[in-house]
Design a protein around this motif. Structure first.
Motif, PDB file in Angstrom:
ATOM      1  N   PHE A  17     139.897 -85.889  39.721  1.00  0.00           N
ATOM      2  CA  PHE A  17     139.430 -84.486  40.090  1.00  0.00           C
ATOM      3  C   PHE A  17     138.162 -84.287  39.160  1.00  0.00           C
ATOM      4  O   PHE A  17     136.952 -83.657  39.828  1.00  0.00           O
ATOM      5  N   LEU A  18     137.876 -84.728  38.048  1.00  0.00           N
ATOM      6  CA  LEU A  18     136.875 -84.528  37.173  1.00  0.00           C
ATOM      7  C   LEU A  18     135.651 -85.390  37.824  1.00  0.00           C
ATOM      8  O   LEU A  18     134.503 -84.675  37.739  1.00  0.00           O
ATOM      9  N   PHE A  19     136.000 -86.499  38.305  1.00  0.00           N
ATOM     10  CA  PHE A  19     134.849 -87.069  39.085  1.00  0.00           C
ATOM     11  C   PHE A  19     134.962 -86.974  40.519  1.00  0.00           C
ATOM     12  O   PHE A  19     134.073 -87.826  41.192  1.00  0.00           O
ATOM     13  N   ASP A  20     135.190 -86.061  41.304  1.00  0.00           N
ATOM     14  CA  ASP A  20     135.217 -85.733  42.593  1.00  0.00           C
ATOM     15  C   ASP A  20     133.863 -85.739  42.821  1.00  0.00           C
ATOM     16  O   ASP A  20     133.043 -85.008  42.298  1.00  0.00           O
ATOM     17  N   PRO A  21     133.646 -86.456  43.938  1.00  0.00           N
ATOM     18  CA  PRO A  21     131.914 -86.614  44.280  1.00  0.00           C
ATOM     19  C   PRO A  21     131.439 -85.293  44.652  1.00  0.00           C
ATOM     20  O   PRO A  21     130.111 -85.123  44.656  1.00  0.00           O
ATOM     21  N   ASP A  22     132.152 -84.611  45.540  1.00  0.00           N
ATOM     22  CA  ASP A  22     131.538 -83.246  45.738  1.00  0.00           C
ATOM     23  C   ASP A  22     131.810 -82.231  44.911  1.00  0.00           C
ATOM     24  O   ASP A  22     130.875 -81.328  44.463  1.00  0.00           O
ATOM     25  N   VAL A  62     132.764 -83.031  36.140  1.00  0.00           N
ATOM     26  CA  VAL A  62     131.692 -84.087  35.466  1.00  0.00           C
ATOM     27  C   VAL A  62     130.599 -84.189  36.369  1.00  0.00           C
ATOM     28  O   VAL A  62     129.209 -84.341  36.277  1.00  0.00           O
ATOM     29  N   THR A  63     130.763 -84.511  37.912  1.00  0.00           N
ATOM     30  CA  THR A  63     129.882 -84.518  38.839  1.00  0.00           C
ATOM     31  C   THR A  63     128.869 -83.349  38.708  1.00  0.00           C
ATOM     32  O   THR A  63     127.842 -83.559  38.731  1.00  0.00           O
ATOM     33  N   LEU A  64     129.243 -82.319  38.763  1.00  0.00           N
ATOM     34  CA  LEU A  64     128.489 -81.018  39.025  1.00  0.00           C
ATOM     35  C   LEU A  64     127.751 -81.066  37.545  1.00  0.00           C
ATOM     36  O   LEU A  64     126.507 -80.672  37.724  1.00  0.00           O
ATOM     37  N   ALA A  65     128.360 -81.496  36.582  1.00  0.00           N
ATOM     38  CA  ALA A  65     127.431 -81.419  35.364  1.00  0.00           C
ATOM     39  C   ALA A  65     126.513 -82.412  35.276  1.00  0.00           C
ATOM     40  O   ALA A  65     125.385 -82.093  34.781  1.00  0.00           O
ATOM     41  N   LEU A  66     126.580 -83.675  35.786  1.00  0.00           N
ATOM     42  CA  LEU A  66     125.797 -84.705  35.843  1.00  0.00           C
ATOM     43  C   LEU A  66     124.419 -84.308  36.652  1.00  0.00           C
ATOM     44  O   LEU A  66     123.362 -84.413  36.470  1.00  0.00           O
ATOM     45  N   ARG A  68     146.968 -71.764  42.406  1.00  0.00           N
ATOM     46  CA  ARG A  68     145.776 -71.937  43.379  1.00  0.00           C
ATOM     47  C   ARG A  68     144.544 -72.319  42.749  1.00  0.00           C
ATOM     48  O   ARG A  68     143.543 -72.763  43.429  1.00  0.00           O
ATOM     49  N   GLU A  69     144.404 -71.849  41.502  1.00  0.00           N
ATOM     50  CA  GLU A  69     143.019 -72.337  40.822  1.00  0.00           C
ATOM     51  C   GLU A  69     142.887 -73.775  40.343  1.00  0.00           C
ATOM     52  O   GLU A  69     141.711 -73.898  39.762  1.00  0.00           O
ATOM     53  N   ILE A  70     143.910 -74.267  40.212  1.00  0.00           N
ATOM     54  CA  ILE A  70     143.855 -75.613  39.609  1.00  0.00           C
ATOM     55  C   ILE A  70     142.545 -76.237  40.237  1.00  0.00           C
ATOM     56  O   ILE A  70     142.085 -77.227  39.421  1.00  0.00           O
ATOM     57  N   PHE A  71     142.693 -76.983  41.381  1.00  0.00           N
ATOM     58  CA  PHE A  71     141.890 -77.574  42.175  1.00  0.00           C
ATOM     59  C   PHE A  71     140.797 -76.856  43.028  1.00  0.00           C
ATOM     60  O   PHE A  71     140.254 -77.336  43.893  1.00  0.00           O
ATOM     61  N   ALA A  72     140.490 -75.653  42.469  1.00  0.00           N
ATOM     62  CA  ALA A  72     139.789 -74.827  43.149  1.00  0.00           C
ATOM     63  C   ALA A  72     138.433 -75.379  43.287  1.00  0.00           C
ATOM     64  O   ALA A  72     137.615 -76.092  42.096  1.00  0.00           O
ATOM     65  N   ASN A 107     147.016 -88.419  51.141  1.00  0.00           N
ATOM     66  CA  ASN A 107     147.847 -87.520  51.662  1.00  0.00           C
ATOM     67  C   ASN A 107     147.917 -85.963  50.770  1.00  0.00           C
ATOM     68  O   ASN A 107     147.686 -84.998  51.306  1.00  0.00           O
ATOM     69  N   ASP A 108     147.857 -86.281  49.566  1.00  0.00           N
ATOM     70  CA  ASP A 108     147.908 -84.989  48.777  1.00  0.00           C
ATOM     71  C   ASP A 108     146.721 -84.425  48.708  1.00  0.00           C
ATOM     72  O   ASP A 108     146.624 -83.012  48.494  1.00  0.00           O
ATOM     73  N   ASP A 109     145.602 -85.142  48.790  1.00  0.00           N
ATOM     74  CA  ASP A 109     144.270 -84.606  48.988  1.00  0.00           C
ATOM     75  C   ASP A 109     144.110 -83.868  50.189  1.00  0.00           C
ATOM     76  O   ASP A 109     143.435 -82.566  49.982  1.00  0.00           O
ATOM     77  N   MET A 110     144.438 -84.148  51.273  1.00  0.00           N
ATOM     78  CA  MET A 110     144.736 -83.289  52.396  1.00  0.00           C
ATOM     79  C   MET A 110     145.173 -81.949  52.297  1.00  0.00           C
ATOM     80  O   MET A 110     144.607 -80.839  52.495  1.00  0.00           O
TER      81      MET A 110
END
Lengths: 282, 277, 432
Positions: A113-118, A122-126, B39-43, C258-261
């Motif tokens: 999650f922290l490094f999610d490319p979109d 962390v991505t946003l901070a970089l 719902r905020e966790i991965f917002a 799957n969970d990402d979807m």
């Protein structure tokens, strides 16, 4: 000597004897509901000639060589930082050790999650400071970098503890003596710290190599070996054979090839340790 | 002089700050997420300002009693494995430290080489054997397995630490008529305490978070916490991230507590050891 | 589900069920059952039966059979592994296991008890009501080795609110429309979230297979024909590739799970995704989703180039109850299987969110009232089939196919080459 008996009894019964059976498995073909049939060295040949295995081996070596050495340098640095005296040492110690205590599964979820490319923080901070981001879900090299980063994060505490405990065991008088002799901080490091930490460094390196060679969760949970198997490592290859395809013969063969490969890689360090072992038990 | 000390101080502060961010950021996120509404966790964009809620912890307690059983089992297994591993490693480490024959040196190498075998394949033959002797789904089998996969490292580490204890102390005790076991108990163990504590941290963390063996060899009675967490992630009808992060925070806490406690003794034991020269 | 801070005394009274069980054993109340049936399943199977609550669907059966049921639960893939290991021992504690229908090959089926004899002697209520396709899927080498108990059929989920924002009034009816809409839906929503038209996981064969079937092709047919229509497969992959290039599939396609979807569509990061219909409740759950009540489901559309009357065969996956050959009390096991397969329990499980295997369940007014997608699901189920039939090297075949698909979609390999590679590499894995 009966004192070394417990260790050897455990190892013999739990690892060595079953391993003999695994040798048998590696020269047969079997699966669930399928009794073993003899195939000779076919499993070994199949694995060694599989380009996917060779690339997995290469990836593993890359990670092991880079991540472990960088981690050692970092661990040494942090150990020395602590040894030089820090306020709130107890809290800092817990902070440094915390990543080691986290379950790998949960840690990977969070790093993903922290490094999610979109949208990862962390991505946003970089991006905000104008640095390049890790496009790890698309570029294999970036993915390998993230995997290395993750494994260092997870295991740095291990290296740190070994080095710090050893550093603390160096008597303060030696540093006193060095200071009286007019040695600079760097000289004290080279002449006092490094040699006396020698055995500990070797132990840390050796075991870190062994664990790193079997790196699994960081790869499997982050990229699954992807994109398109480009970040696969040998432990993932083995896992697929054993658990996904239930091909026990190939899995056993892969395991033994891993043992030989990691032996070759660790050979230098084993000799080094041997010399330390002999020289210290005067 | 002043400026160089200021620079060193600044340098150290920066290093410490970087260290803290590096170590704690992901964990802070985990704990934070356990307090965020689901719902905020991965917002996206991520929300840093939110009203914290304990609903996930409450849900965890109500919907997953299995998790707390798992924690209990994990505790039992971890304690047993640690005791077994530490005792075995210390005894063996003592022997290897004080004696050096070709046979013994070879056996140390053997101990290390044996660890190159991936645990995953060893489970293939072990599963039917463990079932046949009726040890499946017991705490004992996990304790034995965890200890076994740890003693190589433990023995080498203990040997390294015991090497630093001067032999003269052994000899002095032996002159006073102490047998090997007494030397071990009275002389070595007190001085090797930092080593023992370092070694126990590794076993504790390893056993607490271990998944593979727990999954293969347990069913209901000895199911450990990591297994339950993996069930939470692998839920077919949807992952409740809030509950998952709450569970992770709860699972993380005891080990951190152990580290905090051990910390005190580690530092104390070391200052005592250093003065002995 | 409301979260009230009331104390649940029955559970809190003991420090975990382990100690609780021990204490209960020590007291030995008069109603303790004399037999125990151990079931090896996923947690969801235990939950839909209402096990451990006062709405336990098996309460009366337990009393009548004088038996207790203990569930050992695992995540799906570990569960299958454990089931086969247990069935390979000389004897096992488990009477019933739950198996996914893409696993029973001849070899694996040989580990489980054929149930035809049991069915003859002590038949399940209205057996013909259970979807024949699913029963067929659990019949291996002429033996019925499992009774279907749950199915998950893939549908196309879309976010109504996002569609409105992009000015689209109705969900797509053909694959071409879907691609077009996904393109329009790659924008930044009014909530400030960057939206990607569609998100698909890359580690399941389900999705490329759906796209291939939309053009009239397939990966592996029921009769083990490999890629019977290469052009259709190529068109399917071309479509995916085009979507990726246009940005309507996320750049992280190759590592999406799957969970990402589920998370993406709940958070409004995507407008379309393909998930089992049963997920509808979760996606619209206000505690987890940012768009509760706005996430609707329709049948996955076929291409407009499909000849009229050709059904779009969506992918479905079913779970079945099996009995290991080395189980101890087989009579009790069959009694459990029979009871769980009854109309009453099947409908009860359906109301708890289980995909029912009985055709008649979809006509149950209570289910229709509770589940808004029941009608669509029933229609799709009629034509649906598994992603691929079970055979020994099926897992390897799937992994190979996915590797080539990933290369093609992210542009590392031309589609034509990838399809040719799939055929070439999977051919030696097919059963002879």
């Amino acid at each position: 000597m009966p004192l070394i008996a417990p260790v050897h009894v455990l190892i013999l019964s739990v690892i060595v004897i079953p391993s003999i059976f695994v040798i048998w498995l590696s020269v047969t073909k079997s699966s669930f509901g399928q009794a073993p049939t003899w195939v000779g060295l076919e499993n070994y040949l199949r694995v060694l000639s599989d380009p996917a295995f060779r690339s997995a081996l290469w990836n593993t070596i890359l990670i092991v060589v880079f991540a472990v050495h960088i981690e050692l340098a970092l661990g040494l640095g942090v150990a020395l930082l602590f040894a030089s005296g820090l306020p709130f040492r107890r809290f800092l110690m817990v902070a440094v050790l915390a990543p080691y205590a986290v379950s790998e599964v949960v840690a990977v979820v969070m790093w993903r999650f922290l490094f999610d490319p979109d949208a990862g923080p962390v991505t946003l901070a970089l991006q905000a400071v104008g640095l390049p981001i890790l496009d790890w879900s698309f570029e294999p090299t970036h993915a390998m970098l993230l995997i290395a980063l993750l494994t260092i994060w997870l295991h740095l505490p291990f290296t740190f503890i070994i080095l710090y405990a050893a550093r603390l065991a160096i008597p303060a008088d030696l540093y006193e003596a060095a200071r009286i002799d007019g040695a600079s901080a760097f000289q004290a490091f080279r002449r006092v710290t490094l040699p006396l930490l020698g055995p500990a460094i070797v132990v840390a390196l050796l075991f870190r190599y062994i664990f790193a060679f079997r790196i699994f969760s960081e790869v499997w949970l982050l990229t699954g070996g992807g994109p398109a198997r480009s970040t696969e490592v040998v432990a993932v290859y083995l896992y697929q054979e054993a658990f996904s395809y239930n091909a026990f013969g190939t899995a056993a063969a892969t395991a033994w090839i891993m043992v030989v490969a990691s032996l070759v890689l660790a050979a230098g360090y084993v000799f080094l340790l041997r010399r330390q072992v002999v020289s210290n038990a005067h | 002089m002043r400026t160089s000390r200021l620079l060193t101080g600044c340098g150290k502060a920066v290093a410490v700050f970087a260290l803290l961010v590096w170590s704690l950021l992901p964990i802070a996120f985990i704990v934070m997420s356990s307090l965020k509404p689901g719902r905020e966790i991965f917002a996206v964009p991520p929300s840093y300002v939110f009203t914290p809620t304990f609903e996930h912890y409450v849900s965890l307690w109500r919907r997953w009693p299995l998790f707390f059983d798992g924690l209990l089992n994990s505790t039992v297994v971890t304690m047993g494995a640690t005791v077994l591993a530490v005792i075995a490693s210390t005894c063996a480490g003592y022997v290897y430290s004080r004696n050096s024959t070709r046979f013994l040196n070879a056996s140390v190498l053997f101990l290390i080489v044996v660890r190159l075998i991936p645990p995953i394949v060893v489970t293939l033959p072990l599963f039917p054997i463990v079932n046949a002797i009726g040890l499946n789904d017991t705490h004992l089998v996990l304790m034995v397995l965890y200890a076994t996969f740890f003693v190589s490292l433990g023995t080498v580490l203990m040997k390294t630490f015991i090497d630093q204890i001067p032999r003269e102390l052994d000899e002095a005790a032996q002159i006073d008529g102490a047998g090997r076991l007494t030397v071990l108990r009275r002389v070595i163990v007190p001085l090797a305490t930092p080593g023992i504590l370092a070694v126990s941290v590794f076993v504790v963390v390893f056993a607490w978070n271990e998944f593979l063996f727990a999954f293969i060899f347990t069913a209901t009675r000895a199911k450990t916490a990591p297994l339950v967490i993996s069930e939470m992630i692998g839920s077919i009808d949807g992952v409740d991230w809030g509950i998952l992060f709450a569970a992770s925070t709860v699972q993380l806490a005891p080990v951190l507590l152990f580290v905090v406690l051990m910390n005190r003794y580690l530092v104390a034991g070391l200052t005592a050891g250093a003065t002995k020269g | 589900m409301k979260n009230r801070l009331t104390l649940d005394l029955t559970r809190r009274g003991f420090l975990g069920t382990a100690l609780g069980g021990a204490a209960a054993m020590a007291v030995r109340p008069a109603w303790a059952a004399s037999k125990t049936l151990n079931v090896l399943s996923h947690k969801v199977h235990e939950t839909v039966l209402g096990a451990g609550t006062d709405k336990d669907l098996l309460k009366d059966w337990k009393a009548a059979a004088d038996a207790d049921v203990t569930f050992t639960t695992f995540d799906s893939n570990p569960l299958m592994d454990r089931l086969f290991r247990e069935a390979s021992l000389s004897s096992t504690d488990y009477g019933v296991g739950y198996m996914v229908d893409n696993r029973p090959t001849s070899e694996i089926a040989s580990l489980f008890e054929p149930l035809d004899a049991f069915q003859k002697e002590d038949p399940i209520e209205d057996f013909g009501d259970i979807a024949p396709g699913l029963v067929q899927g659990m019949t291996v080498d002429g033996n019925l080795i499992g009774i279907p108990v749950r199915h998950a059929t893939q549908g196309l989920f879309y976010n109504e609110a996002l569609l409105e924002e992009a000015g689209i009034s109705a969900p797509p009816t053909t694959l071409e429309e879907l691609v077009e809409q996904a393109g329009k839906l790659t924008f930044t929503s009014s909530a400030g979230t960057p939206v990607t038209g569609m998100v698909l996981a890359s580690d399941l064969a389900v999705f490329p297979v759906m796209f291939a079937r939309a053009y009239g092709g397939d990966f592996i047919t029921k009769d083990f024909q490999l890629v019977p229509n290469p052009e259709a497969m190529e068109k399917g992959l071309d479509t995916l590739r085009a979507m990726f290039e246009a940005g309507s599939l996320p750049r992280s396609y190759a590592t999406t799970r799957n969970d990402d979807m589920v998370t993406w569509i709940q958070q409004g990061r995507t407008a379309f995704t393909v998930l089992p219909f049963a997920r509808s409740a979760q996606l619209n759950n206000p505690e987890q989703s940012k768009y509760p009540g706005k996430i609707k489901a329709i049948a996955f559309p076929g291409s407009s180039s499909l000849p009229a009357g050709t059904p779009m065969a969506a992918v479905t996956e079913a779970w079945a109850m099996v009995m290991p050959k080395n189980a101890a009390d087989k009579k009790l096991a069959w009694s459990y299987i029979k009871e769980v397969s009854s109309k009453r329990v099947t409908n009860g499980m359906a109301l708890n969110g289980n995909g029912p295997v009985r055709v008649s369940s979809y006509a149950d007014p209570a289910l229709i009232a509770k589940n808004p997608v029941a009608e669509v699901e029933a229609k799709v189920l009629a034509d649906a089939r598994g992603a691929f039939p079970p055979f020994p090297e099926a897992a390897r075949a799937q992994a190979t196919m996915l590797e080539e698909v990933q290369l093609a979609v992210i542009g590392r390999k031309p589609v034509k080459e990838a399809v040719a590679a799939i055929i070439e590499r999977v051919k030696p894995l097919m059963p002879s």
